[in-house]
Design a protein around this motif. Structure first.
Motif, PDB file in Angstrom:
ATOM      1  N   ASP A   1       3.438   6.946   3.409  1.00 19.66           N
ATOM      2  CA  ASP A   1       3.729   5.534   3.158  1.00 19.66           C
ATOM      3  C   ASP A   1       2.655   4.951   2.236  1.00 19.66           C
ATOM      4  O   ASP A   1       1.461   4.934   2.598  1.00 19.66           O
ATOM      5  N   TRP A   2       3.098   4.485   1.064  1.00 20.30           N
ATOM      6  CA  TRP A   2       2.121   3.960   0.096  1.00 20.30           C
ATOM      7  C   TRP A   2       2.817   3.007  -0.865  1.00 20.30           C
ATOM      8  O   TRP A   2       3.702   3.392  -1.612  1.00 20.30           O
ATOM      9  N   GLY A   3       2.452   1.741  -0.811  1.00 23.91           N
ATOM     10  CA  GLY A   3       2.995   0.761  -1.738  1.00 23.91           C
ATOM     11  C   GLY A   3       4.179  -0.005  -1.181  1.00 23.91           C
ATOM     12  O   GLY A   3       4.670   0.254  -0.075  1.00 23.91           O
TER      13      GLY A   3
ATOM     14  N   PHE B   1       5.172  -1.104  -9.072  1.00 22.82           N
ATOM     15  CA  PHE B   1       5.476  -0.082 -10.063  1.00 22.82           C
ATOM     16  C   PHE B   1       4.858   1.230  -9.577  1.00 22.82           C
ATOM     17  O   PHE B   1       3.702   1.259  -9.166  1.00 22.82           O
ATOM     18  N   PHE B   2       5.614   2.325  -9.643  1.00 23.33           N
ATOM     19  CA  PHE B   2       5.123   3.621  -9.194  1.00 23.33           C
ATOM     20  C   PHE B   2       4.514   4.341 -10.384  1.00 23.33           C
ATOM     21  O   PHE B   2       5.200   4.656 -11.357  1.00 23.33           O
TER      22      PHE B   2
ATOM     23  N   THR C   1      -1.679  15.580  -9.387  1.00 21.77           N
ATOM     24  CA  THR C   1      -1.173  14.224  -9.478  1.00 21.77           C
ATOM     25  C   THR C   1      -1.529  13.438  -8.213  1.00 21.77           C
ATOM     26  O   THR C   1      -1.455  13.964  -7.110  1.00 21.77           O
ATOM     27  N   ASP C   2      -1.934  12.199  -8.384  1.00 23.94           N
ATOM     28  CA  ASP C   2      -2.275  11.317  -7.273  1.00 23.94           C
ATOM     29  C   ASP C   2      -1.185  10.262  -7.096  1.00 23.94           C
ATOM     30  O   ASP C   2      -0.642   9.742  -8.074  1.00 23.94           O
ATOM     31  N   ILE C   3      -0.859   9.939  -5.844  1.00 28.10           N
ATOM     32  CA  ILE C   3       0.085   8.865  -5.565  1.00 28.10           C
ATOM     33  C   ILE C   3      -0.569   7.530  -5.921  1.00 28.10           C
ATOM     34  O   ILE C   3      -1.707   7.259  -5.533  1.00 28.10           O
ATOM     35  N   ALA C   4       0.151   6.691  -6.672  1.00 31.07           N
ATOM     36  CA  ALA C   4      -0.440   5.422  -7.092  1.00 31.07           C
ATOM     37  C   ALA C   4       0.650   4.391  -7.350  1.00 31.07           C
ATOM     38  O   ALA C   4       1.764   4.729  -7.745  1.00 31.07           O
ATOM     39  N   VAL C   5       0.305   3.130  -7.123  1.00 24.58           N
ATOM     40  CA  VAL C   5       1.200   2.024  -7.449  1.00 24.58           C
ATOM     41  C   VAL C   5       0.409   0.960  -8.188  1.00 24.58           C
ATOM     42  O   VAL C   5      -0.818   0.862  -8.062  1.00 24.58           O
TER      43      VAL C   5
ATOM     44  N   LEU D   1      -3.497   0.514  -6.532  1.00 24.91           N
ATOM     45  CA  LEU D   1      -3.794   1.254  -5.304  1.00 24.91           C
ATOM     46  C   LEU D   1      -3.518   2.726  -5.564  1.00 24.91           C
ATOM     47  O   LEU D   1      -2.394   3.103  -5.881  1.00 24.91           O
ATOM     48  N   ILE D   2      -4.547   3.533  -5.426  1.00 21.15           N
ATOM     49  CA  ILE D   2      -4.436   4.949  -5.758  1.00 21.15           C
ATOM     50  C   ILE D   2      -4.826   5.783  -4.543  1.00 21.15           C
ATOM     51  O   ILE D   2      -5.907   5.593  -3.961  1.00 21.15           O
ATOM     52  N   HIS D   3      -3.961   6.714  -4.165  1.00 21.85           N
ATOM     53  CA  HIS D   3      -4.237   7.624  -3.067  1.00 21.85           C
ATOM     54  C   HIS D   3      -4.560   8.987  -3.677  1.00 21.85           C
ATOM     55  O   HIS D   3      -3.709   9.629  -4.271  1.00 21.85           O
TER      56      HIS D   3
END
Length: 348
Positions: free
Chosen positions: A303-305, A310-311, A322-326, A342-344
């Motif tokens: 769960d992120w964003g 925007f993804f 690749t990092d998950i980010a919004v 916000l970057i995971h």
């Protein structure tokens, strides 16, 4: 769940990378040119067009690439060697008729002229380029071999070039951004340069701003490398060229290579199957990222964003994963009055 770190940042704008959602997209650069072809390759054989002096000291790649910590094109591909009295060449991209165009590049000078006006080695232009050069980037040195960089909108006389102090050195790599802003009206577009700027947000003020703004305006659609006269031209290497319409589009994200696919979350060189969905029952419009890892066929849900974000997944820490980010726009009622990133960052 894999171990992870979290990164929180605030910026006035932040968009880069490719979208993983069919309903939302992030803004990509207009052009990324890392000269990613073998050393000794001619630019004119790789998408560039000579517009002056074709074949004379032909522009070609040299190894190694230039590096600058944190810059997304650092250390990628090769560089281009610029000397004097030779071929000038340009490359085109989508023509821009409004807003700003940012051209970021890495520059390393081994020599520069002591001529008071210096010499220009880089510029923007329309498409077709003709001789309408705009955003000319100059360099010169003083008697102690200290370097100054300069910018003009169009002219080359000393009085028309806005120079920095002699604060820079030969044989040192600098990150330079040329910004051309299209302003309503016939002769009022503005041009500035930023040298070694902060990467995460556009500085409040430029390092230097052109004074000859009354010159004719153009719609920007090309970028050029120039080898000038022996009396004034610097000897330089240029690399890591990125053109975009926002600061973030040239300063953040990464360029996929054979070893790093667009959504390769585990760094195995293969794209992972990923979707982002609104999850019924999760408060505040939160979204869940579902990833099936190509290397192991295992699946992760994270769960992120929010659904309104925007993804913008990308390799933000340079580890080829690749990092998950919004990216959350200002319009989404940010309490700080700024856009939010916000970057995971995953650490499998």
């Amino acid at each position: 769940m894999r171990p992870s770190r979290w990164f929180f940042a605030i910026a006035t704008s932040f968009v880069i990378a490719l979208s993983m959602s069919s309903t939302t997209s992030a803004q990509a650069p207009l052009l990324v040119e890392n000269f990613n072809y073998p050393a000794g390759s001619l630019l004119t054989a790789n998408g560039w067009t000579a517009h002056s002096g074709a074949g004379t000291n032909a522009l070609a790649t040299v190894s190694p690439a230039l590096t600058y910590t944190g810059y997304p094109s650092s250390g990628l591909g090769n560089a281009v060697a610029l000397t004097t009295s030779g071929e000038d060449a340009h490359k085109t991209y989508a023509v821009q008729s409004s807003g700003s165009v940012y051209a970021a590049l890495l520059v390393n000078l081994s020599e520069a002229s002591a001529d008071p006006a210096g010499g220009y080695f880089f510029h923007l232009g329309p498409d077709p380029i003709s001789t309408t050069f705009r955003g000319r980037l100059f360099a010169k040195k003083d008697a102690s071999n200290n370097v100054a960089f300069g910018i003009s909108k169009a002219l080359t006389a000393q009085a028309d070039i806005a120079y920095t102090p002699f604060s820079y050195a030969l044989n040192t790599t600098y990150l330079i951004v040329v910004k051309y802003t299209i302003v309503d009206g016939a002769t009022n577009d503005t041009v500035s340069i930023y040298i070694n700027p902060t990467l995460n947000a556009e500085p409040a003020s430029a390092t230097a701003t052109a004074t000859d703004i009354s010159q004719t305006d153009v719609n920007i659609g090309s970028v050029a490398l120039r080898q000038g006269s022996a009396a004034t031209a610097p000897t330089a290497k240029v690399g890591g060229l990125r053109i975009g319409t926002t600061w973030a589009s040239v300063m953040t994200g990464s360029t996929p290579t054979a070893a790093q696919n667009v959504v390769d979350f585990d760094g195995d060189g293969k794209t992972d199957f990923t979707v982002v969905r609104n999850i019924q029952g999760i408060p505040d419009g939160q979204v869940r990222w579902f990833t099936n890892f190509n290397s192991s066929a295992t699946t992760q849900a994270f769960d992120w964003g929010l659904a309104t974000d925007f993804f913008v997944p990308a390799d933000y820490d340079g580890d080829n994963k690749t990092d998950i980010a919004v990216w959350r726009p200002i319009s989404n009622n940010q309490g700080s009055g700024n856009a939010l990133s916000l970057i995971h960052i995953s650490e499998p």
